[in-house]
Design a protein around this motif. Structure first.
Motif, PDB file in Angstrom:
ATOM      1  N   GLN A 134     -11.166  -2.541  65.984  1.00  0.00           N
ATOM      2  CA  GLN A 134     -10.954  -2.387  64.549  1.00  0.00           C
ATOM      3  C   GLN A 134      -9.593  -2.933  64.159  1.00  0.00           C
ATOM      4  OE1 GLN A 134     -11.634   1.603  63.153  1.00  0.00           O
ATOM      5  NE2 GLN A 134     -10.895   1.179  61.092  1.00  0.00           N
ATOM      6  N   TRP A 135      -9.583  -3.778  63.105  1.00  0.00           N
ATOM      7  CA  TRP A 135      -8.326  -4.327  62.597  1.00  0.00           C
ATOM      8  C   TRP A 135      -7.718  -3.351  61.618  1.00  0.00           C
ATOM      9  CZ3 TRP A 135      -4.819  -8.084  63.299  1.00  0.00           C
ATOM     10  CH2 TRP A 135      -3.947  -8.380  62.251  1.00  0.00           C
ATOM     11  N   VAL A 136      -6.406  -3.099  61.757  1.00  0.00           N
ATOM     12  CA  VAL A 136      -5.689  -2.189  60.860  1.00  0.00           C
ATOM     13  C   VAL A 136      -4.476  -2.914  60.310  1.00  0.00           C
ATOM     14  CG1 VAL A 136      -4.501   0.026  60.652  1.00  0.00           C
ATOM     15  CG2 VAL A 136      -6.422  -0.193  62.228  1.00  0.00           C
ATOM     16  N   TRP A 137      -4.374  -2.999  58.971  1.00  0.00           N
ATOM     17  CA  TRP A 137      -3.196  -3.572  58.328  1.00  0.00           C
ATOM     18  C   TRP A 137      -2.022  -2.614  58.495  1.00  0.00           C
ATOM     19  CZ3 TRP A 137      -3.672  -8.458  56.725  1.00  0.00           C
ATOM     20  CH2 TRP A 137      -4.934  -8.930  56.344  1.00  0.00           C
ATOM     21  N   PHE A 138      -0.809  -3.159  58.649  1.00  0.00           N
ATOM     22  CA  PHE A 138       0.373  -2.312  58.810  1.00  0.00           C
ATOM     23  C   PHE A 138       0.597  -1.407  57.603  1.00  0.00           C
ATOM     24  CE2 PHE A 138       2.048  -5.515  61.989  1.00  0.00           C
ATOM     25  CZ  PHE A 138       1.926  -4.657  63.060  1.00  0.00           C
TER      26      PHE A 138
END
Length: 232
Positions: A134-138
């Motif tokens: 899963q990609w998570v934005w900062f």
């Protein structure tokens, strides 16, 4: 700066400095691991290299604007307007990426997300979760309230939102004088756009509980929350 050649020279200079830093970091990494000595110097150089990159871009952009302040200034403002979201993610990630606790295989908890870091980018990270990668934005990671748990030392770095009428200087004195925070570990207090609201990044000493810190802060009229949305 009057000519494009001057800008080219400026770009070459800042690029050469960054290349020298990268080579120094690579050589020191091999030396430290081979000698099995403290990595504190490696961490310092990595932080300097990390923050040098945006500083170098600011210098180059400044040189570009100096060539034609009106036209080039308008172009930069237009680019910033279009890329505002990505710029926010990049800035939010600078502090997180400078932390030695944020590394591949670090355990991450943020809101409903729980997983291990598989990849770290400039704008976010890829986590391996029970549901897959899963990609998570900062920015999203920061707003959700997070915990980083080192895979090697089990140390924990956390985020906490604060709300108080105290000045930022007084808050810093109250927070960083408390013995629950690990000395020499990443800690930072950042002012937010909402009035009297702050974001605290901190690392606990081993064996300490977050409740010890929140109780201490509440006793000093400082509200705490895991997200930026405080109850009215």
């Amino acid at each position: 700066m009057n000519h494009w050649n001057d800008l080219l020279v400026l770009i070459l200079i800042v690029s050469a400095i960054y290349l020298a830093l990268s080579l120094c970091f690579f050589g020191l990494t091999r030396y430290v691991r081979k000698r099995r000595i403290s990595e504190k110097y490696l961490i310092l150089i990595n932080k300097f290299r990390l923050f040098y990159k945006p500083t170098a871009w600011l210098v180059i952009i400044g040189g570009f604007i100096a060539l034609d302040p009106v036209t080039h200034g308008f172009i930069i403002l237009l680019v910033l307007g279009v890329g505002y979201k990505h710029l926010g993610n990049y800035i939010s990630g600078l502090f997180l990426r400078s932390s030695p606790l944020l590394a591949i295989h670090t355990l991450v908890k943020a809101g409903k997300i729980r997983g291990r870091v598989n990849k770290i980018g400039s704008l976010g990270m890829v986590l391996g979760t029970d549901q897959g990668e899963q990609w998570v934005w900062f920015n999203s990671f920061d707003r959700a309230g997070f915990t980083l748990i080192s895979n090697q030392t089990n140390e924990q770095q956390r985020s906490l939102y604060l709300k108080s009428e105290h000045s930022k200087e007084k808050l810093e004195n109250l927070i960083f004088d408390h013995p629950i925070l690990a000395l020499g570990k990443p800690s930072n207090l950042k002012s937010l756009s909402a009035e009297n609201t702050y974001l605290l990044h901190y690392t606990l000493v081993k064996g300490a509980q977050q409740e010890d810190l929140t109780n201490y802060l509440n006793d000093h009229d400082i509200q705490t929350n895991s997200t930026e949305k405080f109850n009215s």
